[in-house]
Structures are given as structure tokens and as C-alpha cells.
Design a protein around this motif. Structure first.
Motif, mmCIF file in Angstrom:
data_model
loop_
_atom_site.group_PDB
_atom_site.id
_atom_site.type_symbol
_atom_site.label_atom_id
_atom_site.label_comp_id
_atom_site.label_asym_id
_atom_site.label_seq_id
_atom_site.Cartn_x
_atom_site.Cartn_y
_atom_site.Cartn_z
ATOM 1 N N TYR A 4 0.861 -1.180 0.000
ATOM 2 C CA TYR A 4 0.000 0.000 0.000
ATOM 3 C C TYR A 4 0.901 1.235 0.000
ATOM 4 O O TYR A 4 1.754 1.384 0.881
ATOM 5 N N ARG A 115 -1.646 -1.347 -4.003
ATOM 6 C CA ARG A 115 -2.649 -0.297 -4.011
ATOM 7 C C ARG A 115 -1.929 1.039 -3.824
ATOM 8 O O ARG A 115 -0.979 1.140 -3.046
ATOM 9 N N LEU A 140 -8.969 -0.395 0.586
ATOM 10 C CA LEU A 140 -7.888 -0.096 1.531
ATOM 11 C C LEU A 140 -8.224 -0.543 2.950
ATOM 12 O O LEU A 140 -7.502 -0.215 3.888
#
Length: 243
Positions: A4, A115, A140
Motif C-alpha cells: 500500500y 494499491r 484499503l
């Protein structure tokens, strides 16, 4: 691995927060590594999540304009191992006109999906250009960090990430003046003959070397002081310039 990359674009800085979730199988490991562009700061913060303890971390150059970070763990780990990485990178207005987001990559893994999220700020008009697939913010949910209400987009990649270009311009409406009047007081005495005398007091918040004060038309300056000490301002037309 799952990665992320969270970015927040501020007026003079790019704030980056990363979370990397490794899935370790077959044997316990004590060292993990990840990659960042070599344009990112050489000083970053790395910590473990969900009980993982980081012993130390070091960096070394890597091919392709990258920097490899090696993270030693306090104990050998197996299963899900989570790391968080943070840094803040100083930016100029020119830097923010075509910035390639420094996306994190897990190093030495068999499979990776990632992501990327980008947040703007109240003072900037931020635009994001990428060929990545756009996702809903709900993707998320597994990350410990969650973006705020200035989220511009969430994007996904599998394997090697596509480029994410960030362009930011400052809205002229948000320009700060060089001097802010914190408090203004005017005391005026009127005479029967139609004349008036005014004492004006201004408390300023400023780092400017010069402050200009404009007098009413037809007025005459009697005296001026700065921080209680008498001064002699310079005249520029109907304005006074105070050093």
C-alpha cells in the motif's frame, strides 16, 4: 506480498506512508527487503505492525534507479508479516508539476499486488494521471492507515506498477499576504473646525522586511513608532514604507 502506497500532497512536501504485508511460507525468515526510488530521502522510518519488532534497517543502491532497504527483524517470523514505512520529502512548486509518485515495491517475492492512494490539500489543485485501474476506497480496508476526506483516487497494480503522475498547482485564492493584521485599533478626535486627529495601532504577524502603510487622501503624518521606538518612514507617493 501486498503493498500500500499512500501519498499526501502538501504545499511544500510530499508525505508518504507505506504498508507492506509479506506472506512467509515454508520457513521462518529474519530479514525482509523492499525497494524505493533513489530520489526518495535516505532517512526514513520503518516499524513493524501487529506485534512485529524491527531490529535495524539499512539501505544500498539497487539497479534501475532504486534503493534497496533491508530490514532485520528481532525474531524469525512465518505467516503474515507487516511493515510500515514513513517519510516526508520536501518539494518545490516546480517539483509538483509532474512528479512520479515513489511507489514502494516488495523485494524478493514470488507475487505482488499493490494499491496506491493520493490525497490532496486545501491549498493545491492536484491532478493524478495513471493507466492503473481505479478502485473504490473500500479496497484499503486491510491497511492500518485510512485516507482523509481529500482523497483523489485509489489505484491498483499486479506485478510491476505503472507510473502515477502527480501535478499540483497553487490556487491564487490561497496565497498568504506578506503581513497579516492580527489587531487594528483607531482612535479619532474630532474638532469643531472640521479637523480630526487619528491614532492608528496595528499588531502585525509578518516576516517581511518592509511594510507599506497607505494614508487617507489629504492627511498629514505627525509621528510613527515601531515596537515603541520612534521611526522615520520613507514616503512613496501617498504611502509610507516602514523598515
Amino acid at each position: 506480498a501486498e503493498t500500500y502506497s499512500f501519498f499526501q500532497v502538501l504545499r511544500e512536501a510530499l508525505v508518504a506512508h507505506y504498508e507492506i504485508f509479506y506472506t512467509v511460507t515454508q520457513a521462518r525468515c529474519r530479514e525482509l527487503s523492499f525497494l524505493l526510488p533513489d530520489t526518495t530521502p535516505a532517512e526514513i522510518a520503518v516499524k513493524g505492525l501487529d506485534g512485529v519488532q524491527v531490529k535495524e534497517f539499512t539501505s544500498e543502491p539497487a539497479p534501475g534507479g532504486l534503493r534497496r532497504w533491508r530490514v532485520s527483524l528481532a525474531e524469525r517470523q512465518i505467516g503474515r508479516v507487516k511493515l510500515a514505512v514513513d517519510f516526508q520529502q520536501k518539494m518545490t512548486e516546480a517539483d509538483l508539476k509532474g512528479l512520479a509518485a515513489p511507489i514502494v515495491r516488495a523485494d524478493g517475492v514470488a507475487y505482488e499486488w499493490g494499491r496506491v492512494s493520493v490525497e490532496g490539500s486545501a491549498e493545491l489543485d492536484v491532478k493524478v494521471d495513471t493507466s492503473m485501474t481505479k478502485l473504490d476506497v473500500g479496497e484499503l480496508v486491510d491497511a492500518s492507515y485510512q485516507p482523509g476526506n481529500r482523497l483523489l483516487g485509489v489505484y491498483a497494480f499486479v506485478g510491476a506498477p505503472s507510473e502515477v503522475k502527480i501535478s499540483a498547482t497553487r490556487d491564487p485564492a490561497y496565497e498568504l499576504p506578506p503581513a497579516i493584521v492580527e489587531r487594528a485599533e483607531l482612535f479619532t478626535v474630532l474638532a469643531r473646525k472640521g479637523l480630526s486627529q487619528t491614532e492608528a495601532r496595528f499588531r502585525l504577524r509578518t516576516k517581511a522586511l518592509l511594510v507599506q502603510v497607505r494614508l487617507p487622501e489629504g492627511s498629514t503624518l505627525w509621528s510613527a513608532s515601531l515596537d515603541g521606538a520612534p521611526i522615520k518612514p520613507q514616503r512613496e507617493g501617498d504611502a509610507l514604507v516602514v523598515n
